[in-house]
Write an enzyme that holds these catalytic residues in place. Structure first.
Site, PDB file in Angstrom:
ATOM      1  CG  ASN A 130      23.763  66.807  35.345  1.00  0.00           C
ATOM      2  OD1 ASN A 130      24.135  66.018  34.717  1.00  0.00           O
ATOM      3  ND2 ASN A 130      23.797  68.194  35.167  1.00  0.00           N
ATOM      4  CB  SER A 204      33.288  66.993  38.231  1.00  0.00           C
ATOM      5  OG  SER A 204      33.956  65.685  38.689  1.00  0.00           O
ATOM      6  CD  GLU A 225      31.193  68.398  25.796  1.00  0.00           C
ATOM      7  OE1 GLU A 225      30.880  69.453  26.571  1.00  0.00           O
ATOM      8  OE2 GLU A 225      31.655  68.449  24.877  1.00  0.00           O
ATOM      9  CB  CYS A 259      27.274  70.971  33.586  1.00  0.00           C
ATOM     10  SG  CYS A 259      26.215  70.696  31.851  1.00  0.00           S
ATOM     11  CD  GLU A 348      29.501  72.997  37.905  1.00  0.00           C
ATOM     12  OE1 GLU A 348      28.710  72.957  37.227  1.00  0.00           O
ATOM     13  OE2 GLU A 348      30.665  72.161  37.864  1.00  0.00           O
TER      14      GLU A 348
END
Length: 468
Positions: A130, A204, A225, A259, A348
């Site tokens: 991302n 994820s 993370e 995120c 999410e």
């Protein structure tokens, strides 16, 4: 209708033999002690800064090709964060790396105590798609600063950025110091066979568990993370115009593939109508009436992600909902009257869809948040007393009051998750520490040898008094 998913045939795959050679060579280079020199580390940080600036145009082009990310957004969310982080490390490294004197208990004096900061060794950095440039290079800054070697594994879902990273790192750094491994799950599995001293993963929670299992085999340190459903609360006393603009901005950056994007909205029922109008208006003020033609609005990364997101568009669409399969485009979308049991509230979102639930009392919103996994971020719009209550009665990796996303931009704040949203932290000094072992050392004099610690413990009563 679903998009056809095709494997990227042009993506380079690093072979198992090459991975083994990289690991072996980095072990040898780290053992040479060269990376431990502060002057060496500073030179490499400055070299990395030069590399980023030299490759900025190529990075921007690759980000546009992979994510339809404008050069302005690329600068704000990728390049500028790295340059600021590098400047901070270059300025602070000598201070951070100095042995730190700490107090010594009376019973072991006249010895002295210090904490020494030593590099862990070889770091494995597995990055997501991302923010593919920033989230590959940002942890690398910590590895260099700490005196480690590093293996970078960019995401294959953004192949153009991955290729630019490989080109940049290969030009500026020897592979025995910093190397790039390309590929998908197979490459990850090969990397997991080796006992890296630290594994740094961004992605994820599901894949994070796989990384943690691999790290457990080698007892490697792990920094995860991850993500989760980051709530955004808008209280009755909020400034709705400001809230609407800042929530819309937090949701459209990278087409919601962030995120720490506001995942869902909890809004007081008395102001919901006005707030949703402000968010909708802000979408168009920032992106224009024809959002699909905006150069400042991204695209969904791949067909898999498109197929996953489109299943959420069956609800009560207040705004947006338009889709272009060929372009991998989903308009910024607000879903009204969402219920906790709805499918969109189970995972999410990671896209430009904002589900909305309402509350009458703030305790209802807090109760819902606390029933679920701890999120990576939490956002609150309202007065200070309300913010104090929200912070006091919830837990999240980070938070913003009357804004979204901004906490990630301050390198003096630790960034990381808690529970399901991650473990460990980085940015600024925390990045240095993420790749560092803090070694406690006691230094005793030989000029004086106090007999209190030796058998037959004639002075045991005195020791108890000192300790007590």
């Amino acid at each position: 209708m679903n998009l056809k998913v095709e494997k990227n045939k042009d993506m380079e795959e690093t072979s198992a033999k090459e991975i083994a050679e990289i690991y072996k060579n980095q072990r040898t280079f780290f053992a040479s002690q060269e990376t431990k020199s502060i002057d060496f580390r500073l030179q490499q940080l400055k070299k990395l800064k030069k590399a980023i600036l030299q490759y900025e145009d190529k990075v921007n082009k690759a980000l546009w090709e992979d994510l339809h990310k404008s050069k302005e957004e690329a600068f704000l969310t990728e390049t500028s964060l790295l340059i600021e982080e590098l400047n901070y490390h270059i300025k602070s490294l000598k201070k951070w790396s100095q042995p730190k004197k700490v107090g010594t208990p009376l019973q072991i004096k006249p010895s002295g105590s210090k904490i020494y900061f030593e590099p862990l060794g070889i770091g494995l950095i597995i990055a997501p798609w991302n923010y593919p440039f920033q989230l590959t290079i940002n942890p690398l800054i910590g590895a260099i600063s700490a005196g480690c070697c590093a293996v970078l594994k960019p995401s294959p879902d953004t192949p153009n950025v991955a290729r630019v990273i490989k080109e940049m790192i290969s030009e500026f750094f020897p592979s025995e110091y910093i190397s790039v491994v390309q590929g998908g799950k197979e490459a990850n599995q090969e990397l997991f066979k080796f006992p890296f001293d630290v594994m740094f993963f961004t992605g994820s929670p599901g894949v994070g568990k796989t990384v943690m299992k691999a790290a457990a085999e080698h007892l490697s340190r792990v920094v995860l993370e991850l993500g989760g459903k980051s709530p955004c609360i808008v209280d009755k006393a909020a400034n709705l115009k400001i809230a609407g603009k800042r929530i819309a901005w937090g949701k459209i950056i990278n087409a919601g593939q962030t995120c720490i994007a506001p995942d869902y909205l909890l809004v007081h029922k008395d102001i919901k109508k006005d707030l949703l109008a402000e968010i909708s208006k802000s979408f168009e003020e920032m992106l224009g009436d024809n959002i699909a033609n905006s150069n400042h609005y991204g695209r969904i990364v791949n067909p898999n992600a498109m197929n996953r997101l489109m299943k959420y568009l069956d609800g009560d669409i207040y705004y947006g909902g338009k889709v272009n399969l060929e372009e991998k485009y989903i308009a910024p979308t607000i879903l009204n009257n969402v219920k906790p049991e709805d499918e969109i509230m189970q995972e999410e979102i990671f896209g430009p869809i904002l589900p909305v639930m309402e509350f009458e009392e703030i305790e209802q919103a807090l109760s819902y948040i606390n029933k679920n996994e701890k999120p990576l971020a939490l956002y609150y719009f309202g007065k200070d007393n309300g913010a104090d209550q929200v912070l006091r009665e919830t837990s999240s990796g980070g938070a913003c009051i009357n804004d979204t996303l901004l906490h990630v931009a301050n390198h003096k704040l630790p960034f990381g998750g808690v529970g399901n949203s991650g473990m460990g932290k980085y940015h600024g000094k925390e990045s240095f520490l993420a790749f560092t072992h803090e070694r406690g050392v006691v230094n005793s004099t030989t000029k004086l040898d106090i007999p209190l610690k030796y058998p037959p413990y004639k002075f045991f009563g005195l020791i108890k008094k000192i300790v007590g």
